[in-house]
Design a protein around this motif. Structure first.
Motif, PDB file in Angstrom:
ATOM      1  N   VAL A 152       0.873  -1.177   0.000  1.00 38.92           N
ATOM      2  CA  VAL A 152       0.000   0.000   0.000  1.00 38.92           C
ATOM      3  C   VAL A 152       0.907   1.222   0.000  1.00 38.92           C
ATOM      4  O   VAL A 152       1.624   1.481   0.964  1.00 38.92           O
ATOM      5  CB  VAL A 152      -0.949   0.011   1.214  1.00 38.92           C
ATOM      6  N   ASP A 153       0.888   1.950  -1.105  1.00 40.80           N
ATOM      7  CA  ASP A 153       1.776   3.099  -1.302  1.00 40.80           C
ATOM      8  C   ASP A 153       0.993   4.371  -0.988  1.00 40.80           C
ATOM      9  O   ASP A 153       0.051   4.718  -1.694  1.00 40.80           O
ATOM     10  CB  ASP A 153       2.272   3.106  -2.748  1.00 40.80           C
ATOM     11  N   PHE A 190      -0.908  -4.436  -5.455  1.00 41.24           N
ATOM     12  CA  PHE A 190      -0.335  -3.093  -5.330  1.00 41.24           C
ATOM     13  C   PHE A 190      -1.469  -2.071  -5.309  1.00 41.24           C
ATOM     14  O   PHE A 190      -2.274  -1.991  -6.242  1.00 41.24           O
ATOM     15  CB  PHE A 190       0.612  -2.791  -6.488  1.00 41.24           C
ATOM     16  N   ILE A 191      -1.541  -1.296  -4.230  1.00 43.76           N
ATOM     17  CA  ILE A 191      -2.543  -0.237  -4.078  1.00 43.76           C
ATOM     18  C   ILE A 191      -1.802   1.080  -3.884  1.00 43.76           C
ATOM     19  O   ILE A 191      -0.950   1.186  -2.990  1.00 43.76           O
ATOM     20  CB  ILE A 191      -3.462  -0.488  -2.869  1.00 43.76           C
ATOM     21  N   LEU A 215       1.758 -10.722   4.157  1.00 38.41           N
ATOM     22  CA  LEU A 215       2.444  -9.538   4.676  1.00 38.41           C
ATOM     23  C   LEU A 215       1.847  -8.297   4.048  1.00 38.41           C
ATOM     24  O   LEU A 215       1.471  -8.308   2.863  1.00 38.41           O
ATOM     25  CB  LEU A 215       3.939  -9.574   4.341  1.00 38.41           C
ATOM     26  N   ILE A 216       1.792  -7.211   4.828  1.00 38.72           N
ATOM     27  CA  ILE A 216       1.379  -5.900   4.313  1.00 38.72           C
ATOM     28  C   ILE A 216       2.559  -4.948   4.447  1.00 38.72           C
ATOM     29  O   ILE A 216       3.122  -4.783   5.535  1.00 38.72           O
ATOM     30  CB  ILE A 216       0.170  -5.342   5.079  1.00 38.72           C
ATOM     31  N   ILE A 217       2.932  -4.351   3.319  1.00 43.48           N
ATOM     32  CA  ILE A 217       4.028  -3.383   3.273  1.00 43.48           C
ATOM     33  C   ILE A 217       3.444  -2.001   2.992  1.00 43.48           C
ATOM     34  O   ILE A 217       2.640  -1.841   2.077  1.00 43.48           O
ATOM     35  CB  ILE A 217       5.041  -3.730   2.158  1.00 43.48           C
ATOM     36  N   ASN A 218       3.837  -1.009   3.768  1.00 42.04           N
ATOM     37  CA  ASN A 218       3.433   0.376   3.515  1.00 42.04           C
ATOM     38  C   ASN A 218       4.615   1.164   2.965  1.00 42.04           C
ATOM     39  O   ASN A 218       5.627   1.327   3.635  1.00 42.04           O
ATOM     40  CB  ASN A 218       2.932   1.017   4.806  1.00 42.04           C
ATOM     41  N   SER A 219       4.501   1.597   1.703  1.00 38.72           N
ATOM     42  CA  SER A 219       5.442   2.577   1.163  1.00 38.72           C
ATOM     43  C   SER A 219       5.010   3.927   1.722  1.00 38.72           C
ATOM     44  O   SER A 219       4.140   4.596   1.180  1.00 38.72           O
ATOM     45  CB  SER A 219       5.395   2.599  -0.367  1.00 38.72           C
ATOM     46  N   ALA A 220       5.636   4.290   2.836  1.00 40.40           N
ATOM     47  CA  ALA A 220       5.107   5.357   3.685  1.00 40.40           C
ATOM     48  C   ALA A 220       5.621   6.735   3.277  1.00 40.40           C
ATOM     49  O   ALA A 220       6.291   7.413   4.050  1.00 40.40           O
ATOM     50  CB  ALA A 220       5.437   5.059   5.150  1.00 40.40           C
ATOM     51  N   GLY A 221       5.301   7.150   2.056  1.00 39.98           N
ATOM     52  CA  GLY A 221       5.611   8.518   1.662  1.00 39.98           C
ATOM     53  C   GLY A 221       4.752   9.501   2.435  1.00 39.98           C
ATOM     54  O   GLY A 221       3.571   9.254   2.670  1.00 39.98           O
TER      55      GLY A 221
END
Length: 438
Positions: free
Chosen positions: A152-153, A174-175, A236-242
């Motif tokens: 989740v970006d 990909f979200i 797994l949940i990954i956050n592209s934390a911009g």
């Protein structure tokens, strides 16, 4: 804000790496100062003394870790500095902390960022050279056997590089929540960009209008992101934390806040966060990073507010809310129709796609053609030809979830391809963990 911190409910691992020796220029938005104020804020808040918050040291990613994901011209050795290897390596370290159960979750607060780095790499674009999330994901798959992963970006800019790398992978959801590409670099991320022929519906883009605030992000999380994650059931949940959706960011046009970021993170509950953009060095990053960390740690973040925070000023107009509701409906329709077009695509056996990739930092364009070799038993493999003013790449790339037949076919095609001057001919096989060039 207060300096008193209770014990964290969740064991949260952090890596903070400012990359002192790398910047595009001393005054560029993506420079070492981006994280220095955050470091000072975390020290001032006493996070180093909080039980269950653990600070880890970064490490160097190997060039094999890079080449597992990217096709670099002239090579990853020649394109990357040590800072890039440390930034990518930090994501590998936090991944191990989570996978080995040293921590419940982890946040890599690092630079340089990575989500604009495509599979083919000829240099820097959008402040990124290599995609640190994708490098981490393929490392996790290689060493821990994880299959289904959601990214989740939440960066204000569309995560076009991450989308590119996983466009034809139905095991990677990909979200991307971002400012509408008609108004901001890289000019992509529209709802119609929904995945390749083997993974249509597994790329979900949510282009939001400029000045979207807390109400808009809350709506998107509630109506789209969380329901889709519940149905996809990632391991797994990954956050592209911009964090450049913040109202003080100098290069974007959104109206989000530290409270909003913390609430989003609490709702998302990611296993791993990786910092991407965010260029309001003093006005945003110390607050947004702190809010995200407290949310991950299961601690109270209600006191984390910018000095000029006033909730009333962040209410968005009713018309904007209606527009965002329409975006939500269209995005949900994309996911509901996922996979339905693959059977028709299989009749063609090979589906071609052509695009132009602009490298904004150096000002050149890359012409890229992808041929998706489709398979009824797996996503197939991809043949990539990319041409820039600097070099040319011709590669066969096999995803981690390819079947033995596709793996063998890609290797045979690579073996039969004659080398061409000024062209990097490559085989990238993630099943066998092989990267070969000739």
């Amino acid at each position: 804000m207060t300096s008193f911190m209770p014990r964290a409910l969740n064991r949260t691992a952090l890596i903070l790496f400012p990359a002192f020796d790398w910047c595009i220029s001393p005054t560029h938005p993506e420079r070492e100062e981006r994280l220095l104020y955050t470091r000072d804020q975390l020290i001032e808040e006493g996070l180093e003394d909080v039980d269950n918050i653990v600070f880890l040291n970064p490490e160097l990613a190997s060039h094999a870790d890079i080449d597992r994901v990217h096709l670099c011209a002239p090579s990853s050795h020649k394109l990357l500095t040590e800072s890039h290897l440390i930034s990518a390596g930090a994501t590998l370290r936090v991944a191990r902390a989570v996978m080995d159960k040293e921590a419940d979750n982890a946040f890599a607060i690092v630079r340089p960022p990575g989500h604009h780095a495509m599979q083919t790499v000829f240099g820097d674009r959008g402040f990124c050279i290599v995609n640190i999330e994708a490098i981490m994901i393929e490392y996790i798959r290689r060493h821990y056997g994880v299959k289904k992963i959601a990214i989740v970006d939440t960066d204000c800019h569309h995560g076009d590089g991450t989308q590119d790398i996983y466009y034809n992978d139905p095991d990677t959801l990909f979200i991307s929540l971002h400012q509408d590409g008609r108004t901001l670099f890289p000019g992509t991320g529209f709802i119609r960009e929904s995945g390749g022929p083997a993974a249509n519906g597994y790329t979900i883009n949510l282009p939001l209008p400029p000045n979207t605030g807390e109400d808009g992000f809350d709506m998107v999380m509630e109506r789209v992101v969380m329901p889709i994650l519940d149905e996809f059931k990632p391991e797994l949940i990954i956050n592209s934390a911009g964090q450049d959706n913040h109202y003080t960011d100098p290069i974007t046009n959104m109206n989000f806040t530290a409270q909003g970021y913390a609430r989003l993170n609490q709702r998302l509950n990611p296993d791993i966060c990786v910092l991407e953009g965010g260029y309001s060095i003093e006005g945003a990053l110390p607050y947004t990073n702190l809010g995200i960390i407290l949310a991950m740690a299961g601690m109270d973040y209600s006191h984390v507010k910018e000095p000029d925070y006033d909730q009333a000023r962040f209410r968005q107009p009713e018309e904007m809310t209606k527009y965002i509701a329409g975006v939500c409906d269209k995005a949900l329709e994309v996911f509901e129709n996922r996979g339905k077009s693959k059977e028709e695509a299989l009749k063609k056996k090979v589906v071609s796609e052509r695009k132009n990739i602009f490298y904004d930092t150096t000002g050149f364009n890359v012409d890229e053609v992808r041929q998706y070799h489709l398979c009824p038993d797996c996503p197939g493999f991809t043949e990539v030809t990319a041409t820039s003013p600097r070099a040319r790449i011709h590669a066969y790339t096999v995803p981690f979830n390819a079947c033995p037949t596709c793996q063998r076919t890609a290797r045979d095609l690579f073996g039969a391809t004659q080398p061409i001057p000024q062209t990097i001919t490559a085989l990238q096989d993630r099943v066998a963990d092989i990267y070969e060039t000739k």
